[in-house]
Design a protein around this motif. Sequence first.
Motif, PDB file in Angstrom:
ATOM      1  N   UNK A   1      60.279   0.438  27.306  1.00 24.85           N
ATOM      2  CA  UNK A   1      60.304  -0.994  27.594  1.00 24.85           C
ATOM      3  C   UNK A   1      58.942  -1.632  27.339  1.00 24.85           C
ATOM      4  N   UNK A   2      57.873  -0.930  27.716  1.00 28.60           N
ATOM      5  CA  UNK A   2      56.526  -1.460  27.472  1.00 28.60           C
ATOM      6  C   UNK A   2      56.214  -1.542  25.982  1.00 28.60           C
ATOM      7  N   UNK A   3      56.659  -0.547  25.218  1.00 26.78           N
ATOM      8  CA  UNK A   3      56.464  -0.595  23.764  1.00 26.78           C
ATOM      9  C   UNK A   3      57.227  -1.778  23.181  1.00 26.78           C
ATOM     10  N   UNK A   4      58.465  -1.979  23.636  1.00 27.05           N
ATOM     11  CA  UNK A   4      59.252  -3.125  23.170  1.00 27.05           C
ATOM     12  C   UNK A   4      58.588  -4.445  23.497  1.00 27.05           C
ATOM     13  N   UNK A   5      58.056  -4.552  24.707  1.00 27.16           N
ATOM     14  CA  UNK A   5      57.335  -5.762  25.112  1.00 27.16           C
ATOM     15  C   UNK A   5      56.093  -5.957  24.238  1.00 27.16           C
ATOM     16  N   UNK A   6      55.384  -4.874  23.991  1.00 22.06           N
ATOM     17  CA  UNK A   6      54.177  -4.948  23.165  1.00 22.06           C
ATOM     18  C   UNK A   6      54.459  -5.371  21.739  1.00 22.06           C
ATOM     19  N   UNK A   7      55.554  -4.866  21.166  1.00 18.73           N
ATOM     20  CA  UNK A   7      55.874  -5.272  19.798  1.00 18.73           C
ATOM     21  C   UNK A   7      56.269  -6.737  19.735  1.00 18.73           C
ATOM     22  N   UNK A   8      56.881  -7.224  20.810  1.00 21.85           N
ATOM     23  CA  UNK A   8      57.203  -8.650  20.864  1.00 21.85           C
ATOM     24  C   UNK A   8      55.955  -9.506  20.975  1.00 21.85           C
ATOM     25  N   UNK A   9      55.057  -9.115  21.869  1.00 17.42           N
ATOM     26  CA  UNK A   9      53.809  -9.871  22.054  1.00 17.42           C
ATOM     27  C   UNK A   9      52.904  -9.787  20.828  1.00 17.42           C
ATOM     28  N   UNK A  10      52.906  -8.621  20.167  1.00 16.54           N
ATOM     29  CA  UNK A  10      52.045  -8.418  19.003  1.00 16.54           C
ATOM     30  C   UNK A  10      52.665  -8.847  17.694  1.00 16.54           C
ATOM     31  N   UNK A  11      53.872  -9.392  17.773  1.00 13.44           N
ATOM     32  CA  UNK A  11      54.608  -9.826  16.578  1.00 13.44           C
ATOM     33  C   UNK A  11      54.721  -8.712  15.548  1.00 13.44           C
ATOM     34  N   UNK A  12      54.978  -7.505  16.021  1.00 15.30           N
ATOM     35  CA  UNK A  12      55.168  -6.394  15.106  1.00 15.30           C
ATOM     36  C   UNK A  12      54.763  -5.080  15.723  1.00 15.30           C
ATOM     37  N   UNK A  13      54.943  -4.032  14.943  1.00 19.54           N
ATOM     38  CA  UNK A  13      54.704  -2.676  15.433  1.00 19.54           C
ATOM     39  C   UNK A  13      53.740  -1.941  14.492  1.00 19.54           C
ATOM     40  N   UNK A  14      53.584  -0.668  14.742  1.00 10.86           N
ATOM     41  CA  UNK A  14      52.643   0.109  13.934  1.00 10.86           C
ATOM     42  C   UNK A  14      53.057   0.191  12.474  1.00 10.86           C
ATOM     43  N   UNK A  15      54.345   0.202  12.199  1.00 10.65           N
ATOM     44  CA  UNK A  15      54.758   0.265  10.795  1.00 10.65           C
ATOM     45  C   UNK A  15      54.526  -1.075  10.099  1.00 10.65           C
TER      46      UNK A  15
END
Length: 153
Positions: free
Chosen positions: A99-113
Amino acid sequence: MELTSSLQGLIGGVLIGISAVWLMASLGRIAGISGIVGNLIAQRPKGDSAWRAAFLVGLVSGPLLLMGLGAGWGNVVNYPGEVIGQPLGGVPLMLVAGLLVGLGTGLGSGCTSGHGVCGLARLSKRSLAATVTFLGTALVTVYVVRHVLGGGA
């Protein structure tokens, strides 16, 4: 680290790079997994779900195919036949982490890929800041869990 593991990592990295370039060249899309999944679930834009589903099926089926062929290239260290290992902190902690990773990708407008692979390749300053933040947070998290809380392997 043995040569076989290094070669597997190299081959995997090259395949990730090729898939990211292919997706950009063929559809003009960034290979950001969180965006692909999020927009597939939300069905945005309409009629754009076929390539997203195909990309995700390929992402999951490649490792499963290698394992099915008996290549011994499983995802779990020391357990080559396993698809996924037991979470070190238990399932509840894994759910909170997800859930925290999902929240982070939302806040960061993207993920590591999206930021780390595609954004850095495009020399995006925003992606550089996001990737440094991802890595810094991961380093601090591992330190706290292993050395302050005394958990983990």
